[in-house]
Design an enzyme around this catalytic site. Structure first.
Site, PDB file in Angstrom:
ATOM      1  NE  ARG A 176      47.222 -21.208  88.784  1.00 47.06           N
ATOM      2  CZ  ARG A 176      46.842 -21.872  87.699  1.00 47.06           C
ATOM      3  NH1 ARG A 176      46.147 -22.979  87.831  1.00 47.06           N
ATOM      4  NH2 ARG A 176      47.166 -21.451  86.494  1.00 47.06           N
ATOM      5  CG  ASN A 194      47.335 -28.155  87.232  1.00 44.73           C
ATOM      6  OD1 ASN A 194      46.830 -28.982  86.476  1.00 44.73           O
ATOM      7  ND2 ASN A 194      47.131 -26.855  87.093  1.00 44.73           N
ATOM      8  CD  GLU A 195      48.277 -24.819  83.632  1.00 41.74           C
ATOM      9  OE1 GLU A 195      47.663 -24.854  82.568  1.00 41.74           O
ATOM     10  OE2 GLU A 195      48.211 -23.846  84.419  1.00 41.74           O
ATOM     11  CD  GLU A 255      44.293 -27.041  82.607  1.00 45.61           C
ATOM     12  OE1 GLU A 255      44.217 -25.853  82.210  1.00 45.61           O
ATOM     13  OE2 GLU A 255      44.765 -27.354  83.703  1.00 45.61           O
ATOM     14  CD1 TRP A 266      43.373 -17.513  81.610  1.00 49.30           C
ATOM     15  CD2 TRP A 266      44.798 -16.688  80.109  1.00 49.30           C
ATOM     16  NE1 TRP A 266      43.600 -18.503  80.672  1.00 49.30           N
ATOM     17  CE2 TRP A 266      44.478 -18.031  79.751  1.00 49.30           C
ATOM     18  CE3 TRP A 266      45.680 -15.959  79.304  1.00 49.30           C
ATOM     19  CZ2 TRP A 266      45.000 -18.649  78.610  1.00 49.30           C
ATOM     20  CZ3 TRP A 266      46.210 -16.587  78.168  1.00 49.30           C
ATOM     21  CH2 TRP A 266      45.856 -17.910  77.850  1.00 49.30           C
ATOM     22  CD  GLU A 304      41.619 -20.605  86.445  1.00 47.01           C
ATOM     23  OE1 GLU A 304      42.250 -20.644  85.370  1.00 47.01           O
ATOM     24  OE2 GLU A 304      41.597 -21.544  87.258  1.00 47.01           O
ATOM     25  CG  HIS A 361      38.774 -20.524  81.999  1.00 48.33           C
ATOM     26  ND1 HIS A 361      38.334 -21.613  81.278  1.00 48.33           N
ATOM     27  CD2 HIS A 361      40.094 -20.384  81.699  1.00 48.33           C
ATOM     28  CE1 HIS A 361      39.336 -22.107  80.582  1.00 48.33           C
ATOM     29  NE2 HIS A 361      40.414 -21.376  80.808  1.00 48.33           N
TER      30      HIS A 361
END
Length: 683
Positions: A121, A159-160, A317, A325, A365, A368
């Protein structure tokens, strides 16, 4: 609160405030029949908001200029019918494969020229005009389609930003860097002076000669590195502004945000400079495992609340349990899910959200944790999620209240974080964030409430300002600190502070350069310690990693401790200079959390701000206070007491117990569970 700006803390009709609760939701990962179960479980958990579309670009625009909004229409309508609002993403965080295939010039390059290819990403250059064109086209299409939908209460820009592509060393970045430098310096003479290019024959005679600080035979120019860090932060912010402008034009009534990563791996973004580019601050936070984690969470939540200026902010989040991670990813212990969420709420968050709603079956993920885990609804995690939803529902009265200012501030400076950790320094062992956190933890140990504030904030009203390792000090900051002390403030600063100016050029005349006159001392040289070495101080403290040789101490400076051994034996180690009713204290050695506590205790006499809060129980609990706007009255003051231990605590506190892991066994005290948080409403 302004209804437009804080629409996200209201219900769909802008009615009474309520704490927001939810997650990133990725229905496109699942068959349609799963969606109905998702919504049913969301209602069971008390979820009232989700973030949609964050990584959906490839499905929303399967081919250039061809959009498929059908599935997104359907899920937004389904959520709205069930009373769940939407924070809709612009979906630009991860380009679709066709964009990188047709335009490989959007792909970022690392410091050594390696291209970062699709397959993960954020494979895009912040300065790519081609990427910008396509991203803004998608943003416009989403705004035009959903700007009037009643479910949309906020826009989630990208995002981020910069999480994986902050530093791009491509030719696009080089061109944009030169433009940025020309705006900053105007002339090459000014740039050459700032960067000290006379060293190693680096003098520039034309703007086109300047490159990003790519891989070089040895140490790169420090001024060039610092400016490239500033530029990179600004370049990603420029993309934020570009998408923001499209949304503001088409949907001015919907507030806009992007999720900061104040505590995560992108330390090189100056989030204090981004605050004015969003309508409300959002942040992502992931708990560090182990004993440090709880206090670390408090520190960064505290800073986020102060970046937001005391206004409500959105915890966009965090994790219900394990992340995926780190080298080892232990799950959260019982009680920690609620503790972590309520600690963020105490520090001003009016929204508690997770990555993600349903744990992924495939992809990077998949391990996660999520609100609905692989194990399903019959699991400890989901039961804890439902329990937290009930707790947050009971906390609706605090919505819109503000965190009460403390009387002590810990100053946090992004540029000192960047520069102090450089190579080619006396030692690469010290870490700015660790040193700053050690002082914050020492204050918690003493039961003293403190605010973590960005260096550019107005901290003049605080009675005590702790500025650990404040390495980068421009003239204006030096003058602010001198005025603070002259005005009666109590300043504490530490080793490796005041050393360089805003261009990473050393202040001459002896260390600590900018602070010599203020502190009344001169340091001749730094004396870093090798691994395994230590130095003892006369007060019994032991320094590791760093000491300093102080060769001049003015007559008006009190020496609080000296070095007891090593070549520095007998020399000053900790000093305090009184200026009127103010003072400036200097700690020249890395004495850690225990040493910080000793210094603060030594200063506490006559400094009321350093008195312990009785609810803190000698540091076993953290106390946070939120205060409702308007006239005082029943429930106007909300006290959060967070248990920092694994033992049950009995806290002497009256008032109504609103929520949390605890119980009232009499009218004068509350029992707080191990690792628990309770919220008490008081007049």
């Amino acid at each position: 609160m302004d209804d437009a700006t804080y629409r996200w803390v209201k219900d769909g009709t802008l009615g009474p405030g309520r704490l927001r609760y939810g997650a990133d939701y990725n229905p496109e990962q699942w068959p349609r029949e799963v969606w109905d179960d998702d919504v049913q479980r969301m209602r069971e958990a008390g979820v009232n908001i989700v973030s949609l579309g964050i990584f959906s670009w490839a499905l929303l625009e399967p081919r250039p200029g061809e959009y498929d909004f059908g599935w997104l229409d359907e899920i937004i309508d389904l959520l709205h019918e069930n009373g769940i609002d939407v924070d809709l993403a612009t979906a630009t965080a991860s380009p679709p494969p066709w964009l990188a295939h047709r335009h490989p010039e959007i792909l970022p390059q690392t410091i050594d020229g390696t291209t970062l290819w699709p397959g993960a990403r954020q494979h895009w250059r912040p300065t790519s005009p081609v990427f910008r064109e396509h991203a803004l086209r998608l943003t416009r299409a989403l705004a035009e389609r959903y700007g009037d939908h009643p479910a949309i209460v906020a826009w989630h820009i990208s995002n981020e930003l910069g999480c994986h592509n902050l530093y791009d060393f491509s030719d696009d970045a080089a061109r944009a860097f030169r433009v940025w430098l020309q705006e900053r310096y105007e002339t090459l003479d000014a740039l050459n002076d700032a960067w000290g290019t006379a060293f190693w024959s680096q003098h520039y005679g034309a703007w086109d000669e300047i490159l990003p600080p790519r891989t070089a035979p040895t140490q790169r120019n420090p001024g060039q590195q610092l400016d490239f860090e500033r530029f990179s932060s600004d370049a990603v912010r420029d993309h934020l502004r570009a998408e923001n402008a499209v949304l503001a034009e088409l949907t001015p009534g919907i507030p806009r945000t992007t999720n900061f990563m104040v505590a995560q791996n992108v330390r090189d973004i100056d989030y204090a400079s981004w605050v004015d580019d969003v309508d409300f601050v959002s942040n992502d936070h992931y708990l560090r495992p182990g004993e440090l984690g709880r206090d670390d969470l408090s520190f960064w939540a505290n800073l986020t609340g102060n970046l937001a200026g005391g206004r409500p902010w959105f915890l966009m989040e965090h994790a219900t349990s394990a992340v995926n991670w780190r080298p080892v990813n232990p799950p959260k212990r019982p009680g920690e899910l609620q503790r972590d969420a309520l600690t963020h709420v105490g520090h001003g968050a009016d929204a508690v959200c997770y990555f993600q709603w349903r744990q992924s079956r495939a992809g990077g993920e998949r391990y996660h944790s999520a609100m609905l885990p692989h194990a399903g609804a019959d699991s400890r995690v989901f039961r804890d999620v439902v329990g937290l939803g009930e707790q947050l529902g009971a906390l609706a009265p605090i919505t819109g209240s503000r965190r009460e200012k403390a009387r002590v501030a810990v100053v946090f400076d992004y540029e000192s974080w960047w520069v102090s950790g450089r190579d080619s320094h006396p030692s690469e062992a010290p870490a700015y964030d660790a040193e700053t956190l050690a002082w914050y933890r020492a204050l918690l140990d003493l039961g003293v409430r403190a605010d973590v504030v960005p260096v550019g904030a107005d901290w003049s009203a605080y009675e005590v300002v702790v500025a650990p390792m404040l390495h980068v000090v421009p003239t204006a900051l030096r003058e602010r600190l001198e005025a603070y002390v002259s005005g009666g403030g109590q300043l504490v600063t530490t080793w490796f502070s005041g050393v360089v100016d805003e261009n990473d050029r050393v202040w001459l005349g002896g260390y600590p350069g900018a602070f010599r006159d203020l502190l009344g001392l001169t340091i001749e040289e730094f004396v870093p310690l090798l691994a395994g070495e230590s130095a003892e101080l006369s007060n019994g403290l032991v320094a590791t990693e760093w000491t300093e040789r102080i060769v001049r101490v003015d007559d008006d400076v009190e020496v609080l401790a000296t070095y007891a051994d090593t070549d520095l034996a007998g020399g000053a180690a900790i000093t305090r200079r009184t200026v009127g009713s103010g003072s400036a204290t200097y700690v020249s050695a890395a004495v850690g959390r225990e040493g910080a506590a000793w210094v603060l205790r030594a200063l506490a006499d006559g400094v009321p701000a350093l008195a312990a809060d009785p609810l803190a129980l000698d540091g076993r609990a953290e106390v946070i206070v939120r205060v409702a706007a308007g006239a005082p009255g029943a429930g106007a003051r909300f006290t959060f007491v967070a248990n920092r231990t694994d033992d049950e605590l009995t806290v002497p506190a009256a008032g109504a117990l609103l929520a949390g892991a605890g119980e009232r066994r009499d009218t004068a005290s509350v029992v707080v569970a191990p690792r628990g948080v309770v919220v008490i409403a008081q007049d």
